[in-house]
Design a protein around this motif. Structure first.
Motif, short mmCIF file in Angstrom:
data_model
loop_
_atom_site.label_atom_id
_atom_site.label_comp_id
_atom_site.label_asym_id
_atom_site.label_seq_id
_atom_site.Cartn_x
_atom_site.Cartn_y
_atom_site.Cartn_z
N ILE A 10 -5.15 -6.50 21.61
CA ILE A 10 -6.43 -6.65 21.06
C ILE A 10 -6.63 -7.72 20.47
N CYS A 11 -7.34 -8.59 20.91
CA CYS A 11 -7.63 -9.92 20.33
C CYS A 11 -8.71 -10.02 19.37
N ILE A 12 -8.42 -10.22 18.14
CA ILE A 12 -9.54 -10.10 17.27
C ILE A 12 -9.40 -11.43 16.06
N ASN A 13 -10.67 -11.77 15.81
CA ASN A 13 -10.45 -12.97 15.00
C ASN A 13 -11.05 -12.86 13.74
N MET A 14 -10.39 -11.46 12.93
CA MET A 14 -10.80 -11.11 11.69
C MET A 14 -9.54 -10.30 11.16
N LYS A 15 -9.41 -10.23 9.81
CA LYS A 15 -8.30 -9.63 9.31
C LYS A 15 -8.59 -8.15 9.23
N ILE A 16 -7.30 -7.38 9.71
CA ILE A 16 -7.42 -5.98 9.76
C ILE A 16 -6.61 -5.65 8.60
N SER A 17 -7.08 -4.90 7.59
CA SER A 17 -6.37 -4.62 6.40
C SER A 17 -6.21 -3.10 6.00
N ILE A 18 -5.24 -2.69 5.63
CA ILE A 18 -5.09 -1.41 5.29
C ILE A 18 -5.31 -1.22 3.30
N ILE A 19 -6.03 -0.24 3.34
CA ILE A 19 -6.23 -0.03 1.64
C ILE A 19 -5.88 1.36 1.48
N VAL A 20 -5.10 1.61 0.41
CA VAL A 20 -4.29 2.97 0.20
C VAL A 20 -3.73 3.05 -0.98
N ALA A 21 -3.91 4.27 -1.79
CA ALA A 21 -3.08 4.59 -2.99
C ALA A 21 -1.90 5.43 -2.43
N ILE A 22 -0.66 5.26 -3.08
CA ILE A 22 0.47 6.06 -2.53
C ILE A 22 1.28 6.19 -3.69
N SER A 23 2.02 7.54 -3.80
CA SER A 23 2.93 7.80 -5.05
C SER A 23 4.17 7.32 -4.68
N LYS A 24 5.04 7.43 -5.46
CA LYS A 24 6.51 7.13 -5.39
C LYS A 24 7.24 7.46 -4.26
N ASN A 25 6.76 8.50 -3.92
CA ASN A 25 7.28 9.55 -2.76
C ASN A 25 6.53 9.43 -1.56
N ASN A 26 5.59 8.04 -1.42
CA ASN A 26 4.46 8.04 -0.28
C ASN A 26 3.69 9.11 0.19
N VAL A 27 3.39 10.03 -0.87
CA VAL A 27 2.20 10.93 -0.67
C VAL A 27 0.93 10.29 -0.91
N ILE A 28 -0.06 10.69 0.01
CA ILE A 28 -1.20 10.17 -0.26
C ILE A 28 -2.31 11.13 -0.08
N GLY A 29 -1.91 12.52 0.18
CA GLY A 29 -2.96 13.46 -0.01
C GLY A 29 -2.38 15.01 -0.12
N LYS A 30 -2.92 15.91 -0.17
CA LYS A 30 -2.72 17.31 0.15
C LYS A 30 -4.10 18.21 0.25
N ASP A 31 -3.78 18.84 1.29
CA ASP A 31 -4.95 19.94 1.81
C ASP A 31 -6.23 19.01 2.13
N ASN A 32 -5.95 17.91 2.62
CA ASN A 32 -7.22 17.08 3.12
C ASN A 32 -7.86 16.54 1.58
N GLN A 33 -7.21 16.39 0.56
CA GLN A 33 -7.74 15.89 -0.62
C GLN A 33 -6.72 14.74 -1.04
#
Length: 174
Positions: free
Chosen positions: A1-24
């Motif tokens: 995929i050619c794309i001339n803009m930055k693709i960035s991830i934005i996320v909050a993670i715990s020490k053990n890489n958890v980002i959510g539970k029960d879709n929350q």
């Protein structure tokens, strides 16, 4: 995929890489939420259907952003959002606005994994929460030696934000 803009991830993670539970989200960090809102403002945001549905109704679609939802469901509709079935289609939709310089991938776990596996990510804004949590959704393991890092926020817990956290920007090494 050619794309001339930055693709960035934005996320909050715990020490053990958890980002959510029960879709929350598991934690409530208003300072980090403000960082997320300010950083993604006026940019396209790409997310999975479950992630979209986890956003409280009063906040969706996220205001002043092009909300793009990726789902396998061909008849899925969400007011004020663009709905697509593939990562490629999400990027095509995001690129339609020629003024945009950065696209944000905002989750959840499967969407982050796919973008990283396909080597599409240029930059990551990761909020590292200095705690472990129980969860069922995880951020993929990252080999951080392939990324240069710059810490931009280091926040000690306070009355409103019950956990220590730091925000680090990672740029992919070329």
């Amino acid at each position: 995929i050619c794309i001339n803009m930055k693709i960035s991830i934005i996320v909050a993670i715990s020490k053990n890489n958890v980002i959510g539970k029960d879709n929350q989200l598991i934690w409530n960090l208003p300072k980090d939420m403000k960082f997320f809102m300010d950083t993604t403002l006026n940019h396209p945001v790409i997310m999975g259907r479950k992630n979209f549905e986890s956003i409280p109704k009063k906040y969706r679609p996220l205001k002043n952003r092009t909300n793009i939802i990726i789902t396998k469901n061909n008849v899925y509709k969400a007011n004020g959002c663009l709905v697509v079935n593939t990562i490629e289609d999400s990027l095509i939709k995001a690129k339609e606005d020629k003024t945009v310089k950065e696209i944000f991938v905002i989750g959840g776990g499967q969407i982050y994994r796919k973008f990283l596996e396909e080597n599409l990510v240029d930059k990551m804004y990761i909020t590292h929460i200095d705690e472990t949590f129980e969860g069922d959704t995880f951020f993929p393991e990252i080999d951080y030696k392939n990324w240069s890092s710059n810490e931009i926020i280091n926040h000690k817990k306070d009355i409103k934000n019950p956990h220590d956290f730091r925000v680090v920007i990672y740029n992919k090494k070329s």
